[in-house]
Enzyme design. Structure first.
Site, PDB file in Angstrom:
ATOM      1  N   HIS A   1      -5.487   1.446  -4.579  1.00  0.00           N
ATOM      2  CA  HIS A   1      -4.625   0.906  -3.541  1.00  0.00           C
ATOM      3  C   HIS A   1      -4.132  -0.496  -3.875  1.00  0.00           C
ATOM      4  O   HIS A   1      -4.643  -1.164  -4.777  1.00  0.00           O
ATOM      5  CB  HIS A   1      -5.342   0.916  -2.185  1.00  0.00           C
ATOM      6  CG  HIS A   1      -6.463  -0.060  -2.060  1.00  0.00           C
ATOM      7  ND1 HIS A   1      -6.609  -0.881  -0.976  1.00  0.00           N
ATOM      8  CD2 HIS A   1      -7.494  -0.363  -2.886  1.00  0.00           C
ATOM      9  CE1 HIS A   1      -7.684  -1.628  -1.123  1.00  0.00           C
ATOM     10  NE2 HIS A   1      -8.237  -1.335  -2.268  1.00  0.00           N
TER      11      HIS A   1
ATOM     12  N   HIS B   1      -3.081   1.269   6.857  1.00  0.00           N
ATOM     13  CA  HIS B   1      -3.196   1.180   5.402  1.00  0.00           C
ATOM     14  C   HIS B   1      -3.307   2.588   4.841  1.00  0.00           C
ATOM     15  O   HIS B   1      -3.801   3.498   5.496  1.00  0.00           O
ATOM     16  CB  HIS B   1      -4.446   0.361   5.038  1.00  0.00           C
ATOM     17  CG  HIS B   1      -4.617   0.088   3.576  1.00  0.00           C
ATOM     18  ND1 HIS B   1      -3.713  -0.638   2.842  1.00  0.00           N
ATOM     19  CD2 HIS B   1      -5.603   0.430   2.710  1.00  0.00           C
ATOM     20  CE1 HIS B   1      -4.144  -0.731   1.584  1.00  0.00           C
ATOM     21  NE2 HIS B   1      -5.288  -0.088   1.481  1.00  0.00           N
TER      22      HIS B   1
ATOM     23  N   CYS C   1       0.811  -1.222   0.000  1.00  0.00           N
ATOM     24  CA  CYS C   1       0.000   0.000   0.000  1.00  0.00           C
ATOM     25  C   CYS C   1       0.845   1.274   0.000  1.00  0.00           C
ATOM     26  O   CYS C   1       0.685   2.149  -0.849  1.00  0.00           O
ATOM     27  CB  CYS C   1      -1.000   0.003   1.152  1.00  0.00           C
ATOM     28  SG  CYS C   1      -0.296   0.110   2.808  1.00  0.00           S
TER      29      CYS C   1
END
Length: 160
Positions: A136, A124, A74
């Protein structure tokens, strides 16, 4: 129509070209006088480019610790996209959260960062694509993709 007709208070020596130059100078001076206007415009250009870079990586596989050009986690995707757009960021989602200028949900724009929170930490990061969607690299076994936000436990940041 002459400059005199439109602007009767101007001296007769001021031609159309002179009037256009005066207007251009006033516009430029106005942008200098508005604090942060140039910086905001530049940031918008950088964010837009980063968003295009992230979108171009659609389908790239997730790899823990991956920061491109073909595999990403990420924060690696965010790092890569912004690097290509001309900005350097720290490596991890938590460090990117610390570096970003925090903004409200209401002021988010495509290209801003979306930070996901849980258990008192950022776990994240994604790139806001507009319309409640993000680009993502989610987790092992997945690929870079655009998908709808799935939680409200997020905050937003803008790269300076």
């Amino acid at each position: 129509m002459s400059a005199r007709t439109v602007l009767p208070a101007l001296p007769p020596l001021l031609t159309r070209a002179g009037a256009a130059s005066a207007v251009a100078a006033a516009v430029l001076a106005g942008s200098v006088l508005v604090p942060g206007a140039a910086a905001e415009a530049e940031a918008a250009g950088v964010s837009s480019k980063a968003l295009k870079v992230a979108a171009s990586k659609k389908g790239s596989p997730y790899r823990w610790g991956g920061a491109g050009p073909n595999q990403f986690d990420c924060s690696g995707l965010i790092l890569y996209a912004y690097k290509k757009a001309g900005r350097s960021l720290p490596r991890t989602a938590a460090a990117q959260y610390t570096r970003a200028r925090h903004i409200s949900k209401k002021s988010r724009k495509p290209g801003d960062l979306v930070f996901f929170h849980g258990r008192g930490r950022v776990y994240h990061v994604a790139l806001y694509a507009g319309k409640d969607r993000v680009w993502h690299a989610a987790k092992p076994g997945t690929r870079v993709k655009k998908e709808r936000l799935w939680t409200t436990s997020v905050s937003y940041g803008r790269v300076r």
